[in-house]
Design an enzyme around this catalytic site. Structure first.
Site, mmCIF file in Angstrom:
data_model
loop_
_atom_site.group_PDB
_atom_site.id
_atom_site.type_symbol
_atom_site.label_atom_id
_atom_site.label_comp_id
_atom_site.label_asym_id
_atom_site.label_seq_id
_atom_site.Cartn_x
_atom_site.Cartn_y
_atom_site.Cartn_z
ATOM 1 N N TRP A 130 -43.583 -8.645 -39.111
ATOM 2 C CA TRP A 130 -42.354 -7.978 -38.659
ATOM 3 C C TRP A 130 -41.826 -7.077 -39.776
ATOM 4 O O TRP A 130 -41.822 -7.485 -40.954
ATOM 5 C CB TRP A 130 -41.323 -9.045 -38.277
ATOM 6 C CG TRP A 130 -40.004 -8.510 -37.805
ATOM 7 C CD1 TRP A 130 -39.808 -7.528 -36.876
ATOM 8 C CD2 TRP A 130 -38.714 -8.948 -38.219
ATOM 9 N NE1 TRP A 130 -38.458 -7.330 -36.683
ATOM 10 C CE2 TRP A 130 -37.774 -8.192 -37.504
ATOM 11 C CE3 TRP A 130 -38.255 -9.905 -39.129
ATOM 12 C CZ2 TRP A 130 -36.394 -8.355 -37.658
ATOM 13 C CZ3 TRP A 130 -36.893 -10.074 -39.282
ATOM 14 C CH2 TRP A 130 -35.977 -9.308 -38.559
ATOM 15 N N ASP A 211 -41.393 -18.832 -38.759
ATOM 16 C CA ASP A 211 -40.331 -18.000 -38.209
ATOM 17 C C ASP A 211 -40.474 -18.049 -36.688
ATOM 18 O O ASP A 211 -41.524 -17.682 -36.147
ATOM 19 C CB ASP A 211 -40.469 -16.562 -38.736
ATOM 20 C CG ASP A 211 -39.312 -15.680 -38.305
ATOM 21 O OD1 ASP A 211 -38.292 -16.213 -37.819
ATOM 22 O OD2 ASP A 211 -39.418 -14.439 -38.454
ATOM 23 N N LYS A 246 -33.352 -13.965 -28.275
ATOM 24 C CA LYS A 246 -34.144 -13.589 -27.099
ATOM 25 C C LYS A 246 -34.086 -14.677 -26.029
ATOM 26 O O LYS A 246 -33.888 -14.384 -24.860
ATOM 27 C CB LYS A 246 -35.606 -13.339 -27.454
ATOM 28 C CG LYS A 246 -35.869 -12.896 -28.863
ATOM 29 C CD LYS A 246 -35.626 -11.428 -29.103
ATOM 30 C CE LYS A 246 -35.600 -11.155 -30.592
ATOM 31 N NZ LYS A 246 -35.724 -9.821 -31.017
HETATM 32 C C1 LMR Z 1 -37.588 -6.542 -33.061
HETATM 33 O O1 LMR Z 1 -38.530 -6.867 -33.786
HETATM 34 O O2 LMR Z 1 -37.594 -5.512 -32.377
HETATM 35 C C2 LMR Z 1 -36.377 -7.428 -32.989
HETATM 36 O O3 LMR Z 1 -36.598 -8.589 -33.711
HETATM 37 C C3 LMR Z 1 -35.136 -6.719 -33.375
HETATM 38 C C4 LMR Z 1 -35.073 -6.418 -34.839
HETATM 39 O O4 LMR Z 1 -34.069 -6.814 -35.458
HETATM 40 O O5 LMR Z 1 -35.974 -5.800 -35.393
#
Ligand code: LMR
Length: 396
Positions: A130, A211, A246
């Site tokens: 992420w 996570d 979510k």
């Molecule tokens: C995403 O990955 O789109 C979500 O978790 C929102 C974010 O804060 O990035």
């Protein structure tokens, strides 16, 4: 003091929302930020949450401060949901928990706890991970390394490569893992692979940090928690950051939690007070509203049953969209190139596209997703799938 600070580039994910809003093309499609959407393109307040809201408005009675540890009962309710009753009971006071401002707040607090306990710690992150993981751990003063994870050719996890690269980690390093619905790839470890990873962590003295931002979006609440339950049973120390954004649809209410398993019998108090101090120094206490709603839902059997149904229907809808998009890619002549979309889980899939191709799709077709090729599958509809598939096939 501040005159040397220049304007920063937009956030690679959140920045897309403003661009999408400003786009006047009636055919525009938002596959950017990971939020669930209905067939009408709405991100609804869930029915169970609405009902909890009604009860809260009638009963809350005061807006006085809550403790840095959060809304009473919230972490207990989430702990039961994620660990299950038996493991939660077994963990006893070896588990510390704290409510946090969203999953992101849980990550930051965890990284600060790690940095406070052992500042020289290296955190291993998946390739890719992420977009906000590395900035958040770096902001807490930690360094990171990457382990192999996603194989674009098979659109799945390359477990052998993952284990081989984690073989280079040193005892005491932290390994950040996505508990389910990997963001950005949508490719998760199978249950048997979690066991292999867990064995390696034990053998090498590595500390797992899971996570979990999408419990319920892959296969179901209990199935998705298998990874967490295995790791927290097998490992002496482990961390879990949790988001209700979510699965409860509580995005803007910033509702999350952090759990840490420790070796000491008084971990609940020892780490609990350290976490509360870090919270106090950062933001004093988390916002109450979202946690109050989630607790109300989880503690009432009718509301909980209705929430689980809504969660299942969100999951089913996203899985249906996955199949629809994979089929549309075949119709557009892409062959098997994107067939992984139908096998992956959660909100995201990582399409094998270059940043230049993504930019052309955005400019020419007004379809918005991050430059790494991640799409939010929940932003698709039966109506826009042919348009999206054609646009993507058109840049190949
Ligand atoms: C995403 O990955 O789109 C979500 O978790 C929102 C974010 O804060 O990035």
């Amino acid at each position: 003091m501040f005159s040397h600070l220049d304007k920063l580039p937009a956030d690679p994910i959140l920045g897309l929302s403003a661009l999408f809003k400003a786009d006047t093309n009636p055919e525009k499609v938002d596959l950017g930020v990971g939020v669930y959407k209905t067939a009408e393109g709405k991100t609804p307040i869930l029915g169970a949450v609405q009902q909890a809201y009604g009860r809260l408005c009638a009963d809350e009675g005061s807006k006085v401060y809550i403790a840095p540890s959060g809304w009473p009962g919230f972490t207990d309710a989430v702990a039961k949901l994620v660990f299950g009753d038996d493991l939660r009971a077994n963990l006893g006071d070896h588990l510390a928990g704290i409510q946090t401002p969203g999953g992101c707040g849980a990550l930051r607090l965890a990284f600060e706890l790690i940095a406070y306990a052992k500042p020289e710690t290296t955190v291993w992150v998946s390739t890719p991970t992420w977009a906000n993981h590395v900035p958040t751990l770096a902001a807490a003063g930690l360094k990171h390394k990457q382990y192999a994870y996603y194989d674009q050719a098979t659109a799945s996890v390359d477990v052998e490569a993952m284990l081989a690269s984690l073989g280079d980690a040193q005892a005491g390093d932290v390994v950040l893992l996505h508990a389910c619905c990997h963001n950005p790839t949508g490719a998760d470890l199978a249950v048997a692979d979690w066991k292999r990873v867990s064995d390696l962590l034990l053998e090498k003295g590595l500390i797992p940090f899971l996570d979990m931002a999408y419990q319920g979006f892959a296969a179901g609440l209990d199935d998705d928690a298998e990874s967490v339950r295995h790791i927290f049973s097998a490992q002496p120390e482990a961390l879990l950051s949790y988001s209700c954004s979510k699965n409860f649809g509580l995005y803007r209410e910033r509702t999350g939690a952090l759990f840490v398993k420790g070796t000491r019998a008084d971990t609940k108090d020892a780490l609990g007070t350290n976490l509360a101090r870090l919270a106090r120094e950062n933001y004093s206490m988390p916002p109450a509203h979202g946690a109050a709603l989630a607790t109300t839902v989880l503690e009432d059997s009718d509301l909980k049953a209705s929430w689980i149904m809504e969660l299942s229907s969100m999951r089913d809808r996203v899985n249906g969209l996955r199949r629809g998009l994979a089929d549309a890619f075949v119709r557009e002549g892409c062959g098997e190139r994107f067939s992984g979309v139908a096998r992956q889980t959660g909100m995201f899939s990582l399409l094998n596209l270059t940043a230049e191709q993504v930019a052309v799709i955005q400019k020419d077709k007004s379809i918005y997703f991050p430059s790494n090729g991640r799409i939010n599958v929940a932003g698709l509809t039966d109506e826009n799938i042919p348009y999206v598939a054609r646009a993507i096939a058109g840049v190949l």
